[in-house]
Design an enzyme around this catalytic site. Sequence first.
Site, PDB file in Angstrom:
ATOM      1  N   LYS A 191       0.848  -1.194   0.000  1.00 51.33           N
ATOM      2  CA  LYS A 191       0.000   0.000   0.000  1.00 51.33           C
ATOM      3  C   LYS A 191       0.879   1.238   0.000  1.00 51.33           C
ATOM      4  O   LYS A 191       1.636   1.490   0.945  1.00 51.33           O
ATOM      5  CB  LYS A 191      -0.896   0.047   1.239  1.00 51.33           C
ATOM      6  CG  LYS A 191      -1.948   1.186   1.139  1.00 51.33           C
ATOM      7  CD  LYS A 191      -2.571   1.509   2.466  1.00 51.33           C
ATOM      8  CE  LYS A 191      -1.763   2.510   3.263  1.00 51.33           C
ATOM      9  NZ  LYS A 191      -1.756   3.881   2.670  1.00 51.33           N
ATOM     10  N   GLY A 243       7.428   4.531   8.270  1.00 51.13           N
ATOM     11  CA  GLY A 243       6.530   5.630   8.602  1.00 51.13           C
ATOM     12  C   GLY A 243       6.836   6.163   9.987  1.00 51.13           C
ATOM     13  O   GLY A 243       7.962   6.062  10.484  1.00 51.13           O
ATOM     14  N   SER A 244       5.825   6.687  10.641  1.00 53.59           N
ATOM     15  CA  SER A 244       6.015   7.345  11.932  1.00 53.59           C
ATOM     16  C   SER A 244       6.204   6.327  13.048  1.00 53.59           C
ATOM     17  O   SER A 244       5.729   5.187  12.982  1.00 53.59           O
ATOM     18  CB  SER A 244       4.811   8.236  12.252  1.00 53.59           C
ATOM     19  OG  SER A 244       3.676   7.446  12.566  1.00 53.59           O
ATOM     20  N   THR A 245       6.881   6.759  14.097  1.00 46.94           N
ATOM     21  CA  THR A 245       7.097   5.897  15.251  1.00 46.94           C
ATOM     22  C   THR A 245       5.778   5.544  15.923  1.00 46.94           C
ATOM     23  O   THR A 245       5.587   4.410  16.387  1.00 46.94           O
ATOM     24  CB  THR A 245       8.039   6.593  16.247  1.00 46.94           C
ATOM     25  OG1 THR A 245       9.324   6.751  15.626  1.00 46.94           O
ATOM     26  CG2 THR A 245       8.206   5.791  17.524  1.00 46.94           C
ATOM     27  N   VAL A 247       2.791   5.119  14.587  1.00 48.88           N
ATOM     28  CA  VAL A 247       2.120   4.050  13.851  1.00 48.88           C
ATOM     29  C   VAL A 247       2.903   2.746  13.986  1.00 48.88           C
ATOM     30  O   VAL A 247       2.327   1.662  14.087  1.00 48.88           O
ATOM     31  CB  VAL A 247       1.936   4.440  12.371  1.00 48.88           C
ATOM     32  CG1 VAL A 247       1.349   3.279  11.575  1.00 48.88           C
ATOM     33  CG2 VAL A 247       1.029   5.656  12.257  1.00 48.88           C
ATOM     34  N   GLY A 248       4.240   2.839  14.009  1.00 47.44           N
ATOM     35  CA  GLY A 248       5.050   1.649  14.194  1.00 47.44           C
ATOM     36  C   GLY A 248       4.723   0.931  15.498  1.00 47.44           C
ATOM     37  O   GLY A 248       4.658  -0.307  15.545  1.00 47.44           O
ATOM     38  N   GLU A 265      10.923   0.667   9.951  1.00 42.94           N
ATOM     39  CA  GLU A 265      11.868   1.769   9.721  1.00 42.94           C
ATOM     40  C   GLU A 265      11.087   3.036   9.993  1.00 42.94           C
ATOM     41  O   GLU A 265      10.209   3.422   9.228  1.00 42.94           O
ATOM     42  CB  GLU A 265      12.400   1.716   8.284  1.00 42.94           C
ATOM     43  CG  GLU A 265      13.644   2.565   8.073  1.00 42.94           C
ATOM     44  CD  GLU A 265      13.319   3.980   7.626  1.00 42.94           C
ATOM     45  OE1 GLU A 265      13.385   4.883   8.497  1.00 42.94           O
ATOM     46  OE2 GLU A 265      12.998   4.176   6.454  1.00 42.94           O
ATOM     47  N   CYS A 299      13.462  10.796   6.951  1.00 40.46           N
ATOM     48  CA  CYS A 299      13.527  10.244   8.300  1.00 40.46           C
ATOM     49  C   CYS A 299      14.918  10.367   8.900  1.00 40.46           C
ATOM     50  O   CYS A 299      15.068  10.471  10.118  1.00 40.46           O
ATOM     51  CB  CYS A 299      13.057   8.794   8.300  1.00 40.46           C
ATOM     52  SG  CYS A 299      13.907   7.743   7.109  1.00 40.46           S
ATOM     53  N   GLU A 393      10.350  15.064  15.853  1.00 42.66           N
ATOM     54  CA  GLU A 393      10.637  15.005  14.419  1.00 42.66           C
ATOM     55  C   GLU A 393       9.699  15.963  13.696  1.00 42.66           C
ATOM     56  O   GLU A 393       8.490  15.743  13.619  1.00 42.66           O
ATOM     57  CB  GLU A 393      10.451  13.581  13.903  1.00 42.66           C
ATOM     58  CG  GLU A 393      10.882  13.412  12.448  1.00 42.66           C
ATOM     59  CD  GLU A 393      10.709  11.987  11.959  1.00 42.66           C
ATOM     60  OE1 GLU A 393      11.510  11.569  11.100  1.00 42.66           O
ATOM     61  OE2 GLU A 393       9.788  11.297  12.420  1.00 42.66           O
TER      62      GLU A 393
END
Length: 786
Positions: A191, A243-245, A247-248, A265, A299, A393
């Site tokens: 996606k 993506g973002s931390t 969401v990770g 990542e 990033c 960030e």
Amino acid sequence: MTTIANILDTMEYGPAPEDASIVTDWLARHADGFGHFIDGSFTRPGETFEVMNPATGDVIARASQGTTEDVDAAVAAARKAQPKWAALSGHERARHLYALARHVQQHARFLAVLESLDNGKPIRESRDIDIPLVARHLYHHAGWAEIAKDEFPGTAPHGVCGQVIPWNFPLLMLAWKVAPALAAGNTVVLKPAEYTPLTALAFAGIVEECGLPKGVVNIVTGDGDTGGAIVGHKDIDKVAFTGSTEVGKLIRRQTAGSGKALTLELGGKSPFVVFADADLDAAVEGVVDAIWFNQGQVCCAGARILVAEAVADRFAGLLRARMETLRTGDPLDKCTDVGAIVHPVQLDRIKTLMERGVAEGAKLHQVAAPQGCFYPPTLATEVEPASVLATEEIFGPVATLTTFRTPEDAVALANNTRYGLAASIWSENVNLCLDVAAKVKAGVVWINCTNVLDAGAGFGGYRESGFGREGGREGMMAYLAHPKPRAKSGAKELPAPDAAPHAAGAESGIDRTAKLYVGGKQARPDSGYVYAVEGPKGPVGRAGLGNRKDIRNAVEAAAKAGGWGKATGHNRAQVLYYVGENLAARSAEFEQRLRSFGATEKAARAEVEASVRRCFWYAAQADKFDGAVHQTKSAHVTLAMHEPLGVVGIVAPTAHPLLGALSTVLPAIAMGNSVVLVPSQTHPLAATDLYQVLDTSDIPGGVVNIVTGPRDSLARTLAQHDEVAAMWYFGTADGCATVEADSAGNLKQTWVEDEAARDWSGGAGQGRGFLHRATQVKNIWVPYGE
């Protein structure tokens, strides 16, 4: 009228527009919207969402919002195609990847223009950096496909990979994930980001053009709900997310207990360190590449400039002067340096963070930027280390500048972040650069350069920047799996330890209640309780009932033992050999302890002998588990260094109480980690008997800490502790899921297994796989040659 003489006098740039007509014509032919790419062809558009050109605000396309039914269809197609794709020879898969690489090159200008229209990045970046790197990744991984059977013996593809990528490098991130997945024999459901789906859809057209087998690559567009449906799908075997931390962490919790392989990542707040002897002019150009490349939407952007106090004023002056020459504007103008922010939502976020920074005392130095979805290149000074501008960030063209006095100060400031993705170090003293590179907690370190990327070297971070690597050998390994041990029947829950007074039984002689072992000393449990350790005829001893505070004390002691990781592999090997010698000298004692738990004489002897051999095997590996020098396109020596993780929490298997404990502790400490061990709950005395062996073998205090007690309660406390860098848990299926979910707090690496699955007495009980689990790879880029 402007004359050539005037231009030569002023040296002003004129417009140099890129012709976008071929791309806009292609978009016009899809005015009704794009469907998904599933099972080798495009679906009819469903419910669609708008795709905007961030530089103009114009709607340039409409893409379909993926539903759960769309995801189901894509996963089913990938599942159907995967066995045949994996069954192809490496050479046949390589030919497909070579074809994709060549066709990307054939359509390079089309893809570059489309990327700039969709993402807002300057055309010279998409043309000269992004698209060539896309082709490079496909070519590089075609080579891995060709030789994977020889280079990674005994491995197999995971199966179906679910991949979710961000909007900052839309096509490059696709190549980073699709290329190794296909090379390894996996199929993919990918996606792209909602803001930037167009180059992924164009790539799907290239997949069709190349004749890739149906179902091998599937692309489903949509928002976060679509990504969540992919990540959570029961038939996805591996998840890869960039993506973002935040969401990770959600993905870590969502996949907990599912058995899915996971690589993340995530975000970064990378330091850019300039020492007093650095080439300041070169370092200024490095800042341009570090933070104003891709509008700072990177990033690994060098967002925190740390400058030696002695040259800070001069450096800041040079940097402000260079900022004045940056051209912000139309991404399709070949003279543009800084393009558009990807979306108004992201622009609003940048503005909000900057307002907070100014309120906290930051002073902003900015240059001109046009109206619209643009943000001016910005240097923020007078920023305190705790300011939002120094900790969060921003993901925009904003750098902060902070001074330091000594190299030790520089390292402390560089590591003053919850992230650990990248760092850039500038000095004419290469010895100083390499010394600092070893101390900075980051997965990628550039020396006298920045943002240098290549398919031949791994990329990925430490701490809350995620885990796993993309690119190079280590990136290929992330898409391959060793056969997982399977338990015939799942491990069972353990009853709570019995801390009440126990009826008389088999105990005799002088009482020896085993204490905890923390910081090299025996310690009474904070709870004040002990519990009975049962043998076949009754209790054979008592162990301390450890609790949350005991774990906290043990983790603190382990963290203080960081000097163990700085010892040479040779020195660690000598200590481990000594452990083996001392264990062998006391083998009769340990055999008797195991027999008291119910082991036969033969089984007890075999377990002790295997434990001694394991000591010697990991001692031998301590100075032989080497890194590598990667072959990259640019003129650099790219060093892939194995580094310890830090503090490792280990919950050992219940069976084989001595061998299970040593089989997990030894690889961790051989690689320079310190550990907090929760030994077998039912028979912990085999581990506590190791105190004197450790004491007499020169193991520094705090390197090994032992807390006995309720397995799963102590495991949760370890998993939730932010100072613990990795968790190894061998227990029940529910315990595995809990440990993975609780580890999301600081995104610690996890290794969880049903404790009954692995034969600890055989070859599965040791190996290089344990050493890989005990290390993380730091890639250091050192300029080399002319």
